[in-house]
Write an enzyme that holds these catalytic residues in place. Structure first.
Site, PDB file in Angstrom:
ATOM      1  N   HIS A 151      45.817   9.776 -25.191  1.00  0.00           N
ATOM      2  CA  HIS A 151      46.486   9.967 -26.474  1.00  0.00           C
ATOM      3  C   HIS A 151      47.670  10.916 -26.293  1.00  0.00           C
ATOM      4  O   HIS A 151      47.539  11.964 -25.667  1.00  0.00           O
ATOM      5  CB  HIS A 151      45.510  10.540 -27.522  1.00  0.00           C
ATOM      6  N   TYR A 189      44.408  13.751 -38.592  1.00  0.00           N
ATOM      7  CA  TYR A 189      43.810  14.925 -39.248  1.00  0.00           C
ATOM      8  C   TYR A 189      44.429  15.010 -40.641  1.00  0.00           C
ATOM      9  O   TYR A 189      45.636  15.189 -40.776  1.00  0.00           O
ATOM     10  CB  TYR A 189      44.151  16.202 -38.490  1.00  0.00           C
ATOM     11  N   PRO A 246      34.895  22.391 -34.798  1.00  0.00           N
ATOM     12  CA  PRO A 246      35.390  21.283 -33.964  1.00  0.00           C
ATOM     13  C   PRO A 246      36.827  20.831 -34.280  1.00  0.00           C
ATOM     14  O   PRO A 246      37.358  19.963 -33.600  1.00  0.00           O
ATOM     15  CB  PRO A 246      34.387  20.162 -34.238  1.00  0.00           C
ATOM     16  N   LYS A 263      37.777  21.917 -29.197  1.00  0.00           N
ATOM     17  CA  LYS A 263      37.733  22.933 -28.144  1.00  0.00           C
ATOM     18  C   LYS A 263      36.340  23.228 -27.601  1.00  0.00           C
ATOM     19  O   LYS A 263      36.212  23.893 -26.570  1.00  0.00           O
ATOM     20  CB  LYS A 263      38.335  24.245 -28.675  1.00  0.00           C
ATOM     21  N   TYR A 299      46.530  22.472 -28.354  1.00  0.00           N
ATOM     22  CA  TYR A 299      45.609  21.335 -28.518  1.00  0.00           C
ATOM     23  C   TYR A 299      45.403  20.643 -27.168  1.00  0.00           C
ATOM     24  O   TYR A 299      44.276  20.317 -26.781  1.00  0.00           O
ATOM     25  CB  TYR A 299      46.170  20.335 -29.527  1.00  0.00           C
TER      26      TYR A 299
HETATM   27  P1  FAS Z   1      25.121  22.185 -24.875  1.00  0.00           P
HETATM   28  O1  FAS Z   1      24.497  22.704 -26.131  1.00  0.00           O
HETATM   29  O2  FAS Z   1      25.804  20.866 -24.857  1.00  0.00           O
HETATM   30  O3  FAS Z   1      23.994  22.099 -23.726  1.00  0.00           O
HETATM   31  C1  FAS Z   1      23.025  23.109 -23.579  1.00  0.00           C
HETATM   32  C2  FAS Z   1      21.788  22.474 -22.984  1.00  0.00           C
HETATM   33  O4  FAS Z   1      20.832  23.500 -22.725  1.00  0.00           O
HETATM   34  C3  FAS Z   1      21.123  21.479 -23.936  1.00  0.00           C
HETATM   35  O5  FAS Z   1      20.917  20.256 -23.283  1.00  0.00           O
HETATM   36  C4  FAS Z   1      19.804  22.153 -24.298  1.00  0.00           C
HETATM   37  O6  FAS Z   1      18.758  21.218 -24.478  1.00  0.00           O
HETATM   38  C5  FAS Z   1      19.556  23.030 -23.105  1.00  0.00           C
HETATM   39  N1  FAS Z   1      18.689  24.179 -23.377  1.00  0.00           N
HETATM   40  C6  FAS Z   1      18.725  25.000 -24.455  1.00  0.00           C
HETATM   41  N2  FAS Z   1      17.761  25.952 -24.337  1.00  0.00           N
HETATM   42  C7  FAS Z   1      17.120  25.727 -23.152  1.00  0.00           C
HETATM   43  C8  FAS Z   1      16.036  26.365 -22.481  1.00  0.00           C
HETATM   44  N3  FAS Z   1      15.437  27.428 -23.003  1.00  0.00           N
HETATM   45  N4  FAS Z   1      15.641  25.845 -21.287  1.00  0.00           N
HETATM   46  C9  FAS Z   1      16.283  24.766 -20.741  1.00  0.00           C
HETATM   47  N5  FAS Z   1      17.302  24.118 -21.338  1.00  0.00           N
HETATM   48  C10 FAS Z   1      17.712  24.596 -22.534  1.00  0.00           C
HETATM   49  N6  FAS Z   1      32.814  19.913 -29.799  1.00  0.00           N
HETATM   50  C11 FAS Z   1      33.987  19.278 -29.926  1.00  0.00           C
HETATM   51  O7  FAS Z   1      34.926  19.615 -29.204  1.00  0.00           O
HETATM   52  N7  FAS Z   1      34.138  18.262 -30.860  1.00  0.00           N
HETATM   53  C12 FAS Z   1      33.099  17.855 -31.663  1.00  0.00           C
HETATM   54  O8  FAS Z   1      33.253  16.968 -32.493  1.00  0.00           O
HETATM   55  C13 FAS Z   1      31.854  18.490 -31.535  1.00  0.00           C
HETATM   56  N8  FAS Z   1      30.775  18.089 -32.293  1.00  0.00           N
HETATM   57  C14 FAS Z   1      29.577  18.742 -32.148  1.00  0.00           C
HETATM   58  C15 FAS Z   1      28.433  18.364 -32.893  1.00  0.00           C
HETATM   59  C16 FAS Z   1      27.207  19.049 -32.763  1.00  0.00           C
HETATM   60  C17 FAS Z   1      25.982  18.614 -33.570  1.00  0.00           C
HETATM   61  C18 FAS Z   1      27.109  20.138 -31.868  1.00  0.00           C
HETATM   62  C19 FAS Z   1      25.801  20.907 -31.740  1.00  0.00           C
HETATM   63  C20 FAS Z   1      28.217  20.510 -31.107  1.00  0.00           C
HETATM   64  C21 FAS Z   1      29.454  19.815 -31.236  1.00  0.00           C
HETATM   65  N9  FAS Z   1      30.574  20.160 -30.469  1.00  0.00           N
HETATM   66  C22 FAS Z   1      31.762  19.534 -30.589  1.00  0.00           C
HETATM   67  C23 FAS Z   1      30.494  21.201 -29.522  1.00  0.00           C
HETATM   68  C24 FAS Z   1      29.820  20.643 -28.281  1.00  0.00           C
HETATM   69  O9  FAS Z   1      30.567  19.581 -27.795  1.00  0.00           O
HETATM   70  C25 FAS Z   1      29.665  21.797 -27.321  1.00  0.00           C
HETATM   71  O10 FAS Z   1      30.860  22.549 -27.234  1.00  0.00           O
HETATM   72  C26 FAS Z   1      29.237  21.364 -25.949  1.00  0.00           C
HETATM   73  O11 FAS Z   1      28.065  20.603 -26.053  1.00  0.00           O
HETATM   74  C27 FAS Z   1      29.029  22.635 -25.123  1.00  0.00           C
HETATM   75  O12 FAS Z   1      28.394  22.290 -23.964  1.00  0.00           O
HETATM   76  P2  FAS Z   1      27.302  23.280 -23.323  1.00  0.00           P
HETATM   77  O13 FAS Z   1      27.839  24.648 -23.304  1.00  0.00           O
HETATM   78  O14 FAS Z   1      26.889  22.627 -22.047  1.00  0.00           O
HETATM   79  O15 FAS Z   1      26.098  23.334 -24.366  1.00  0.00           O
HETATM   80  C1  PHB Z   2      35.716  13.457 -31.931  1.00  0.00           C
HETATM   81  O1  PHB Z   2      36.251  12.375 -31.585  1.00  0.00           O
HETATM   82  O2  PHB Z   2      34.467  13.602 -31.980  1.00  0.00           O
HETATM   83  C2  PHB Z   2      36.581  14.657 -32.278  1.00  0.00           C
HETATM   84  C3  PHB Z   2      37.934  14.602 -32.012  1.00  0.00           C
HETATM   85  C4  PHB Z   2      38.726  15.705 -32.326  1.00  0.00           C
HETATM   86  C5  PHB Z   2      38.135  16.819 -32.903  1.00  0.00           C
HETATM   87  C6  PHB Z   2      36.768  16.875 -33.144  1.00  0.00           C
HETATM   88  C7  PHB Z   2      35.985  15.785 -32.828  1.00  0.00           C
HETATM   89  O3  PHB Z   2      38.919  17.887 -33.216  1.00  0.00           O
END
Ligand code: FAS
Ligand code: PHB
Length: 402
Positions: free
Chosen positions: A78, A206, A297, A301, A392
């Protein structure tokens, strides 16, 4: 713990999300022994939808690790985003403004590929573990205690990495004084859907609308990803597919453009908050990703910050094995310096694009018209667009470096 199996490795990584899996590949490429210990099942991990946009730096790191094959096949380059308000849509061209692009490639696909590659190279990844505890963090040989299908395990190691997300035990293992954190909750949440329909846009949209924020993203040329601002206490049960599409049509609609609808295959509500730990390390424990910080989100980031952390930490761990602990000693400061720049950008995007319904009618009107003024300035100022574009598309991973 009596009866525990006593095992050892060099780096114990708690969590198999993007941070833990990417760090594992950095270590694997350098031949550093590690074990990834994950609480959930493989199926649950692969079923989480979450993020969708990769910064140029994230793509470059994955390529340097030879992990971009699927990304090159399925990722969508993109060149910018659209900002929309008051029925008008403006393209911000990152390529033209700062010579960088972003790649739309879902976190679900990334985690699946990273995990498949760990399987292919025979990495030590354990699932469905419980009872995770760490001790000896201020010694040169900390221990991670957990239970898996084989029973209780005592894993001694050189370093523990808490890549276990916001609800993990990593941050809880810091001493109380280091657990100080700064945070803010936003008075709204995102309702997100996946829909089996070709995206109605080339770049992400957006949109600020009087009814609330909306975004049109995607996962492929066949699957759309869309978001709506909702109240933080909304229940997904109150949002039928029809109600969701109606709100998206209202908030994203502009003259001469049609939003195509399709079967909704996933829908969920995610609360929005900003959170930053004051410290990402203690002795031989290092935190990475959501374990140390959370962003709304809006700036795409979260996932990219997790990768930026492990790019810094991975380099520092390799230097440590070569006898140089400078990187580990400065990791927390450098990672947090970059993260605060990311936090301010995510907050800025969030506040500019979401409807704030606190205050009386006059205060709400003032806030909305200020946001329209802000968007008019940004979409007419090259300097403002360059600032948005460079943030971004992603600050350099070394941005936090002293
Ligand atoms: P994660 O949370 O992905 O991974 C951590 C892992 O550790 C998990 O698999 C968990 O099961 C495990 N864990 C936890 N406790 C533990 C323990 N005691 N023992 C062993 N394992 C354990 N970011 C965006 O940029 N755009 C989005 O649209 C977006 N949407 C999101 C929606 C949701 C519902 C959530 C929760 C996050 C969203 N995020 C989004 C942010 C997301 O992408 C995170 O930034 C990303 O998953 C971060 O990755 P990790 O730091 O690896 O953490
Ligand atoms: C997504 O595609 O999930 C998405 C893209 C941009 C954002 C957040 C989420 O800022």
């Amino acid at each position: 713990m009596n009866g525990s199996a006593r095992e050892s490795t060099s780096v114990a990584i708690v969590g198999a999300g993007p941070a833990g899996l990417t760090l594992g590949h950095i270590l694997a490429q350098a031949g550093v022994p590690f074990r990834i210990i994950e609480r959930t099942t493989r199926e649950h991990l692969l079923g989480r939808v979450r993020a969708g946009v990769l910064e140029q730096g994230t793509v470059d790191l994955l390529a340097s690790l030879g992990l971009d094959a699927d990304l090159r096949r399925r990722g969508l380059t993109h060149h910018g985003i659209y900002l929309q308000y008051e029925g008008r849509r403006h393209h911000v061209d990152f390529d033209e403004l700062v010579g960088r692009t972003v790649t739309v490639y879902g976190q679900q696909a990334l985690v699946a590929h990273l995990l498949a590659e760990h399987d292919r190279i025979g990495s030590d990844v354990r699932f469905e573990t419980t009872g995770m505890q760490v001790d000896g963090l201020t010694t040169s040989s900390p221990t991670v205690h957990y239970v898996d299908a084989s029973g209780p395990v005592e894993l001694s190691c050189d370093v523990v990495v808490g890549a276990d997300g916001y609800h993990g035990i990593g941050r809880q293992s810091l001493p109380a004084a280091s657990r100080v954190a700064w945070e803010r909750a936003y008075p709204y949440a995102w309702l997100g859907i996946l829909a089996d329909v070709e995206p109605s846009t080339d770049d992400l949209i957006y949109a600020l609308h009087r009814d609330g924020f909306a975004m049109h993203s995607m996962r492929s040329r066949e699957v759309s990803r869309l978001y709506l601002q909702v109240a933080p206490d909304e229940s997904i049960d109150d949002w039928s597919d029809g109600r969701i599409w109606e709100a998206l049509q209202t908030r994203l609609g502009v003259d001469g453009w049609t939003l195509a609808e399709g079967a909704v295959t996933e829908k969920s509500i995610t609360p929005m908050r900003s959170f930053v730990a004051s410290c990402l390390s203690h002795g031989r424990l290092f935190l990475a990703g959501d374990a140390g910080h959370i962003v709304p989100p809006t700036g795409a980031k979260g996932l990219n910050s997790a990768v930026a952390d492990v790019a810094l930490l991975g380099r520092a761990l390799l230097d440590h094995r070569a006898g140089d602990d400078t990187g580990l000693a400065t990791y927390s400061e450098r990672a947090l310096a970059r993260q605060w720049k990311v936090q301010q950008f995510s907050q800025w995007m969030t506040q500019m694009l979401h409807v704030h319904d606190d205050g009386d009618a006059s205060e709400r009107g003032f806030a909305y018209r200020s946001q329209v003024g802000q968007l008019e300035y940004v979409t007419r100022s090259r300097a403002a667009q360059q600032s948005l574009a460079e943030q971004y598309a992603g600050l350099p991973f070394s941005e936090g470096a002293a």
